[in-house]
Design a protein around this motif. Structure first.
Motif, PDB file in Angstrom:
ATOM      1  N   UNK A 204     -13.938  -5.045  -9.151  1.00  0.00           N
ATOM      2  CA  UNK A 204     -13.714  -6.370  -8.534  1.00  0.00           C
ATOM      3  C   UNK A 204     -13.984  -7.568  -9.431  1.00  0.00           C
ATOM      4  N   UNK A 205     -15.062  -7.623 -10.134  1.00  0.00           N
ATOM      5  CA  UNK A 205     -15.708  -8.745 -10.886  1.00  0.00           C
ATOM      6  C   UNK A 205     -14.602  -8.732 -12.136  1.00  0.00           C
ATOM      7  N   UNK A 206     -14.002  -7.739 -12.608  1.00  0.00           N
ATOM      8  CA  UNK A 206     -13.031  -7.974 -13.716  1.00  0.00           C
ATOM      9  C   UNK A 206     -11.841  -8.284 -13.132  1.00  0.00           C
ATOM     10  N   UNK A 207     -11.494  -8.253 -12.186  1.00  0.00           N
ATOM     11  CA  UNK A 207     -10.222  -8.662 -11.319  1.00  0.00           C
ATOM     12  C   UNK A 207     -10.421 -10.297 -11.310  1.00  0.00           C
ATOM     13  N   UNK A 208     -11.649 -10.561 -10.708  1.00  0.00           N
ATOM     14  CA  UNK A 208     -11.897 -12.109 -10.673  1.00  0.00           C
ATOM     15  C   UNK A 208     -11.912 -12.876 -12.032  1.00  0.00           C
ATOM     16  N   UNK A 209     -12.403 -11.924 -12.923  1.00  0.00           N
ATOM     17  CA  UNK A 209     -12.450 -12.847 -14.151  1.00  0.00           C
ATOM     18  C   UNK A 209     -11.034 -12.814 -14.795  1.00  0.00           C
ATOM     19  N   UNK A 210     -10.068 -11.941 -14.498  1.00  0.00           N
ATOM     20  CA  UNK A 210      -8.713 -12.175 -14.849  1.00  0.00           C
ATOM     21  C   UNK A 210      -7.997 -13.259 -14.058  1.00  0.00           C
ATOM     22  N   UNK A 211      -8.720 -13.821 -13.118  1.00  0.00           N
ATOM     23  CA  UNK A 211      -8.179 -15.193 -12.475  1.00  0.00           C
ATOM     24  C   UNK A 211      -7.488 -14.621 -11.060  1.00  0.00           C
ATOM     25  N   UNK A 212      -7.510 -13.424 -10.593  1.00  0.00           N
ATOM     26  CA  UNK A 212      -6.810 -12.725  -9.350  1.00  0.00           C
ATOM     27  C   UNK A 212      -8.011 -12.723  -8.235  1.00  0.00           C
ATOM     28  N   UNK A 213      -7.681 -13.059  -7.419  1.00  0.00           N
ATOM     29  CA  UNK A 213      -8.782 -13.095  -6.151  1.00  0.00           C
ATOM     30  C   UNK A 213      -8.611 -11.573  -5.292  1.00  0.00           C
ATOM     31  N   UNK A 214      -9.531 -11.327  -4.443  1.00  0.00           N
ATOM     32  CA  UNK A 214      -9.968 -10.257  -3.876  1.00  0.00           C
ATOM     33  C   UNK A 214      -9.164 -10.194  -2.321  1.00  0.00           C
ATOM     34  N   UNK A 215      -8.729  -8.933  -2.052  1.00  0.00           N
ATOM     35  CA  UNK A 215      -8.086  -8.868  -0.658  1.00  0.00           C
ATOM     36  C   UNK A 215      -9.034  -7.971   0.003  1.00  0.00           C
ATOM     37  N   UNK A 216      -9.193  -8.209   1.286  1.00  0.00           N
ATOM     38  CA  UNK A 216     -10.086  -7.229   2.008  1.00  0.00           C
ATOM     39  C   UNK A 216      -9.424  -7.416   3.590  1.00  0.00           C
ATOM     40  N   UNK A 217      -9.363  -6.065   4.352  1.00  0.00           N
ATOM     41  CA  UNK A 217      -9.045  -6.154   5.707  1.00  0.00           C
ATOM     42  C   UNK A 217     -10.080  -5.228   6.589  1.00  0.00           C
ATOM     43  N   UNK A 218     -10.137  -5.345   7.612  1.00  0.00           N
ATOM     44  CA  UNK A 218     -10.890  -4.546   8.500  1.00  0.00           C
ATOM     45  C   UNK A 218      -9.941  -3.234   8.897  1.00  0.00           C
ATOM     46  N   UNK A 219     -10.533  -2.234   8.945  1.00  0.00           N
ATOM     47  CA  UNK A 219      -9.953  -0.873   9.224  1.00  0.00           C
ATOM     48  C   UNK A 219     -10.910  -0.102   9.901  1.00  0.00           C
ATOM     49  N   UNK A 220     -10.564   0.737  10.602  1.00  0.00           N
ATOM     50  CA  UNK A 220     -11.438   1.832  11.524  1.00  0.00           C
ATOM     51  C   UNK A 220     -10.709   3.352  11.570  1.00  0.00           C
ATOM     52  N   UNK A 221      -9.747   3.624  10.965  1.00  0.00           N
ATOM     53  CA  UNK A 221      -9.370   4.970  11.142  1.00  0.00           C
ATOM     54  C   UNK A 221      -8.422   5.328   9.551  1.00  0.00           C
ATOM     55  N   UNK A 222      -8.190   6.467   9.551  1.00  0.00           N
ATOM     56  CA  UNK A 222      -7.650   7.117   8.341  1.00  0.00           C
ATOM     57  C   UNK A 222      -6.408   6.635   8.194  1.00  0.00           C
TER      58      UNK A 222
ATOM     59  N   UNK B  61     -10.603 -12.980   0.334  1.00  0.00           N
ATOM     60  CA  UNK B  61     -10.467 -13.266   1.869  1.00  0.00           C
ATOM     61  C   UNK B  61     -10.471 -12.164   2.497  1.00  0.00           C
ATOM     62  N   UNK B  62     -10.903 -12.173   3.884  1.00  0.00           N
ATOM     63  CA  UNK B  62     -10.785 -11.205   4.899  1.00  0.00           C
ATOM     64  C   UNK B  62     -10.139 -11.383   6.292  1.00  0.00           C
ATOM     65  N   UNK B  63      -9.570 -10.756   6.827  1.00  0.00           N
ATOM     66  CA  UNK B  63      -8.853 -10.857   8.033  1.00  0.00           C
ATOM     67  C   UNK B  63      -9.193  -9.341   8.741  1.00  0.00           C
ATOM     68  N   UNK B  64      -9.051  -9.615  10.159  1.00  0.00           N
ATOM     69  CA  UNK B  64      -9.175  -8.500  11.111  1.00  0.00           C
ATOM     70  C   UNK B  64      -7.652  -7.912  11.279  1.00  0.00           C
ATOM     71  N   UNK B  65      -7.813  -6.605  10.884  1.00  0.00           N
ATOM     72  CA  UNK B  65      -6.420  -5.761  11.156  1.00  0.00           C
ATOM     73  C   UNK B  65      -5.558  -6.301  11.902  1.00  0.00           C
ATOM     74  N   UNK B  66      -6.119  -6.358  13.413  1.00  0.00           N
ATOM     75  CA  UNK B  66      -5.324  -6.575  14.666  1.00  0.00           C
ATOM     76  C   UNK B  66      -4.776  -8.155  14.356  1.00  0.00           C
ATOM     77  N   UNK B  67      -5.602  -8.937  14.134  1.00  0.00           N
ATOM     78  CA  UNK B  67      -5.064 -10.228  14.069  1.00  0.00           C
ATOM     79  C   UNK B  67      -4.151 -10.417  13.213  1.00  0.00           C
ATOM     80  N   UNK B  68      -4.125  -9.966  11.974  1.00  0.00           N
ATOM     81  CA  UNK B  68      -2.823 -10.320  10.825  1.00  0.00           C
ATOM     82  C   UNK B  68      -1.598  -9.449  11.066  1.00  0.00           C
TER      83      UNK B  68
END
Length: 283
Positions: free
Chosen positions: A8-26, A211-218
């Motif tokens: 994740x840090x290497x991605x940021x160092x390359x100028x790209x941001x990190x995506x995150x979502x909530x999730x609860x199942x496979x 950034x992070x968003x809740x699965x059902x919201x997005x």
């Protein structure tokens, strides 16, 4: 191979941001992986989304552990975080360590706890014990009753200074990542300038590392979404891969900094944000 903090840090160092979502199942977790979402958070939002509760407060440790194990089995690559529920870390650092071990054994790579400087001893013990920590400042959903509802935090000068001080304390204690929630854009930018750890915004600022968003919201399943939510099903192609394309577009927009736009962040005059996290009733 599952992602790591170094990746994740290497991605940021390359100028790209990190995506995150909530999730609860496979199932959803696998689609997120296919869409190249960087991180998955098994959030205590499952209390509202999966269990039908009015808040995140009733969620138990075993609830999070179960859903972590489901998500872990459904994916191989995304970095996996787990919320520590209300009441599982406030008593003492030792209590937090015992409960964090349970979540790590279920498959988490990092635990997330809500709070600021008061949690420094807990963060220090967890990190010394080999458990990566994600802090959470600004709006704290588990403190909703003490805060008087879901309200933007940091509008007043003293409150803004406290948030920045909390961010510094969380970093100094050893946290490697931090969620900044429902904080006016100017204050969130101050936080990002004050710390070196990975910052993940939700209703904060595009200046955050990701950034992070809740699965059902997005996915547009929320009756009254908060300002920071973008419905990625709008404009998604019809057919069986619509959700995949929604996840993929979200990941791409976060990576390039296209999300959040100005319409998804708060100014200094912001007030209540409603009831976020996929509340189906809109109450």
């Amino acid at each position: 191979m599952r992602s790591t903090l170094n990746v994740l840090r290497k991605k940021l160092a390359a100028g790209r941001k990190i995506s995150m979502l909530t999730c609860y199942d496979a199932g959803f977790a696998k689609v997120m992986e296919d869409a190249q979402v960087d991180c998955i958070l098994v959030g205590d939002t499952l209390g509202m989304l999966v269990q039908g509760r009015d808040s995140t407060l009733p969620v138990l440790l075993q609830d999070i552990a179960y859903h972590v194990s489901c998500v872990a089995r459904g994916t191989r690559r995304p970095f996996l975080l787990a919320d520590m529920p209300f009441g599982t870390y406030q008593e003492s650092p030792q209590q937090a360590l015992r409960n964090a071990v349970t979540l790590m054994q279920a498959g988490a790579q990092m635990v997330k706890i809500e709070g600021g400087a008061e949690l420094a001893p807990t963060i220090e013990l967890l990190t010394r014990s080999g458990i990566p920590v994600c802090g959470h400042i600004g709006l704290l959903p588990s403190h909703v009753h003490a805060l008087g509802g879901y309200r933007v935090q940091g509008k007043e000068d003293a409150e803004a200074r406290r948030i920045v001080a909390d961010a510094r304390a969380v970093e100094a204690a050893g946290a490697a990542m931090m969620v900044i929630e429902a904080v006016p854009d100017p204050v969130a930018r101050q936080v990002c300038e004050a710390v070196q750890l990975i910052t993940i915004g939700i209703g904060a600022s595009v200046a955050c590392s990701g950034q992070v968003l809740v699965l059902h919201d997005m996915l547009g399943l929320t009756a009254t979404p908060a300002k920071f939510v973008k419905n990625y099903m709008v404009g998604a192609p019809a057919g069986g891969d619509a959700v995949l394309q929604a996840f993929r577009r979200y990941a791409q927009e976060v990576e390039t900094g296209a999300f959040p736009g100005v319409e998804h962040v708060y100014g200094m005059a912001a007030g209540n944000i409603g009831t976020p996290y996929g509340n189906q009733s809109g109450s």
